[in-house]
Every structure is written in structure tokens, then in C-alpha cells.
Scaffold this motif. Structure first.
Motif, short mmCIF file in Angstrom:
data_model
loop_
_atom_site.label_atom_id
_atom_site.label_comp_id
_atom_site.label_asym_id
_atom_site.label_seq_id
_atom_site.Cartn_x
_atom_site.Cartn_y
_atom_site.Cartn_z
N GLY A 119 -10.94 -34.74 14.11
CA GLY A 119 -11.90 -34.76 15.22
C GLY A 119 -12.01 -33.40 15.88
N HIS A 120 -12.75 -33.34 16.96
CA HIS A 120 -12.92 -32.07 17.68
C HIS A 120 -11.58 -31.57 18.21
CE1 HIS A 120 -17.41 -33.15 18.66
NE2 HIS A 120 -17.11 -33.18 17.37
N PHE A 121 -11.35 -30.27 18.12
CA PHE A 121 -10.12 -29.66 18.63
C PHE A 121 -10.08 -29.86 20.14
CE2 PHE A 121 -7.85 -25.52 19.81
CZ PHE A 121 -6.60 -26.06 19.62
N GLN A 175 -13.03 -34.76 27.73
CA GLN A 175 -14.16 -35.49 27.15
C GLN A 175 -15.01 -34.52 26.33
OE1 GLN A 175 -13.69 -38.93 27.99
NE2 GLN A 175 -15.58 -39.09 29.12
N HIS A 176 -15.83 -35.10 25.43
CA HIS A 176 -16.78 -34.27 24.70
C HIS A 176 -17.86 -33.77 25.68
CE1 HIS A 176 -19.17 -32.70 21.43
NE2 HIS A 176 -20.22 -33.34 21.90
N GLY A 177 -18.28 -32.52 25.50
CA GLY A 177 -19.30 -31.99 26.41
C GLY A 177 -19.95 -30.72 25.90
N ARG A 185 -14.96 -30.43 28.63
CA ARG A 185 -15.37 -30.34 27.22
C ARG A 185 -14.12 -30.24 26.37
NH1 ARG A 185 -16.75 -24.02 25.79
NH2 ARG A 185 -15.24 -24.39 24.12
N HIS A 186 -14.25 -30.62 25.12
CA HIS A 186 -13.20 -30.30 24.16
C HIS A 186 -13.19 -28.77 24.00
CE1 HIS A 186 -14.44 -34.40 22.27
NE2 HIS A 186 -13.45 -34.59 23.12
N ALA A 187 -12.02 -28.20 23.78
CA ALA A 187 -11.97 -26.76 23.51
C ALA A 187 -12.89 -26.42 22.34
CB ALA A 187 -10.55 -26.33 23.20
N GLY A 188 -12.99 -27.35 21.38
CA GLY A 188 -13.78 -27.09 20.18
C GLY A 188 -15.28 -27.31 20.32
N ASP A 189 -15.73 -27.66 21.52
CA ASP A 189 -17.17 -27.93 21.72
C ASP A 189 -17.95 -26.64 21.91
OD1 ASP A 189 -16.63 -30.60 21.48
OD2 ASP A 189 -16.72 -31.02 23.64
N ILE A 190 -18.41 -26.08 20.81
CA ILE A 190 -19.21 -24.86 20.93
C ILE A 190 -20.70 -25.15 20.76
CG2 ILE A 190 -17.28 -23.30 20.44
CD1 ILE A 190 -18.15 -23.08 17.58
N GLN A 211 -19.74 -39.80 23.38
CA GLN A 211 -18.30 -39.65 23.13
C GLN A 211 -17.90 -40.28 21.80
OE1 GLN A 211 -16.54 -37.74 25.10
NE2 GLN A 211 -18.31 -37.48 26.43
N PRO A 212 -16.95 -39.66 21.08
CA PRO A 212 -16.35 -38.34 21.36
C PRO A 212 -16.91 -37.24 20.45
CG PRO A 212 -14.97 -39.52 19.81
CD PRO A 212 -16.24 -40.36 20.00
N THR A 213 -18.09 -37.48 19.86
CA THR A 213 -18.57 -36.59 18.79
C THR A 213 -19.89 -35.89 19.10
OG1 THR A 213 -19.79 -38.38 17.74
CG2 THR A 213 -17.50 -38.07 17.05
ZN ZN Z 1 -16.29 -32.49 21.21
#
Ligand code: ZN
Ligand code: CU
Length: 182
Positions: free
Chosen positions: A96-98, A104-106, A113-118, A163-165
Motif C-alpha cells: 500500500g501507500h508508504f 489518511q490518504h490525501g 496525507r500518507h508520506a507517499g501521496d505525491i 480511502q486508502p488509495t
Molecule cells: Zn495514499
């Protein structure tokens, strides 16, 4: 029996200093700052999406520069995933997202936001996408380091809320983040 115990004790004691030295070397390596990282993205099965992304430490975060080709025109979810494992056909081995801080996903510019949400990359009519921005959350060191994590390009747009993708759909390309030569 007693001599065996003695032997074990001697072996254990003689190994201890070696373990100590190994530990110091390991710590030293982890503390050496990495200024730049890179991921080469390869297509998942049935996809022709490929490209590359660099991550460079700058004053206000990490500068992300991506060039991706083989996309359908429009926006495509673009994330850092937990594992730098692109071994599965569908890209799912990347996990999943880092998300090292349990958020939360954002959106990339959101506080939650997830750290990985770029966010997204946007492809032109020819299917090429270019992205260049400074991300305030990403890090190349410490517990939140993205070194060794995965980068995924998705089939659909990340809506930045689901959420969460982000409901970004299938995984079209995958790459592992490694230390770059400057
Ligand atoms: Zn995410
Ligand atoms: Cu993703």
C-alpha cells in the motif's frame, strides 16, 4: 558437558566484539546523508508505461522530477508505496501507500496525507507526463526515508479523497527507489 558449556561461553565471548564493530559500521552507514535518489519505472504486465523519477534534497523538502511515457492522456495516480518490490506482474508486491506516520490518504499539499501521496502526473496527448515540484513531507533519511520503497504509476486519476488509495485503479508501472550518483 561442563567443557561444552565452557566452549560455548568462549565462542560467545569471542563473537561479541565482532557484533559490536558490525553495529557501529551499520549505524555509521545509516547516518550518512543521501542527497539524491532515483527510481527507474518498468511496465507491469500488459502495460507499456515506463520512465524515471529523481528525488533530490533541497531547502524546503525533496524535489521530485518525473518523466513518464506510454500513458493515456490525462491524470494518473502517482505514489510511493511501502515496498520496493516490483516482482509481481500486477505491481501489487509493492504493498500500500508508504505511510510511516499512520495518516489518511490525501493530496500532496494536505497536512493529513500518507508520506507517499505525491498526487497525480498528467500526460499530454502523446502520453508523456512531466512533473517537477518540491514535496515538503518526503525524506531521504531517518524513519521516513523513501530509499528502498516503491514508486507506482496508476491507470486512473487519484481523486485525493477516497480511502486508502485515492481510487487510482490498476498499477501500470513500478520502480524501486535507490541511491543516485550525483
Ligand atoms: Zn495514499
Ligand atoms: Cu499508488
Amino acid at each position: 558437558m561442563q567443557s561444552l558449556t565452557k566452549k560455548l561461553l568462549v565462542v560467545t565471548l569471542s563473537v561479541l566484539p565482532l557484533v559490536g564493530v558490525a553495529q557501529i559500521t551499520h549505524d555509521h552507514q545509516e547516518k550518512a546523508p543521501v542527497p539524491k535518489a532515483i527510481a527507474v519505472l518498468s511496465p507491469t504486465k500488459g502495460s507499456s508505461v515506463h520512465g524515471g523519477v529523481t528525488f533530490e534534497v533541497v531547502e524546503n523538502g525533496v524535489r521530485v522530477v518525473a518523466n513518464i511515457a506510454g500513458l493515456t492522456p490525462g491524470k494518473h495516480g502517482f505514489h510511493i508505496h511501502e515496498f520496493g518490490d516490483c516482482s509481481s506482474d500486477s505491481g501489487t508486491a509493492a504493498g500500500g501507500h508508504f505511510n510511516p506516520s499512520g495518516m489518511q490518504h490525501g493530496a500532496p499539499n494536505s497536512d493529513n496525507r500518507h508520506a507517499g501521496d505525491i498526487g497525480n502526473i498528467e500526460a499530454d496527448k502523446a502520453g508523456n507526463a512531466h512533473l517537477d515540484y518540491v514535496d515538503p513531507v518526503l525524506s531521504l533519511s531517518g524513519e521516513n526515508s523513501i530509499i528502498g520503497r516503491g514508486v507506482i504509476v496508476h491507470a486512473k486519476e487519484d481523486d485525493l479523497t477516497t480511502q486508502p488509495t485515492g481510487a487510482a485503479g490498476a498499477r501500470l508501472a513500478c520502480g524501486c527507489i535507490g541511491v543516485a550518483k550525483r
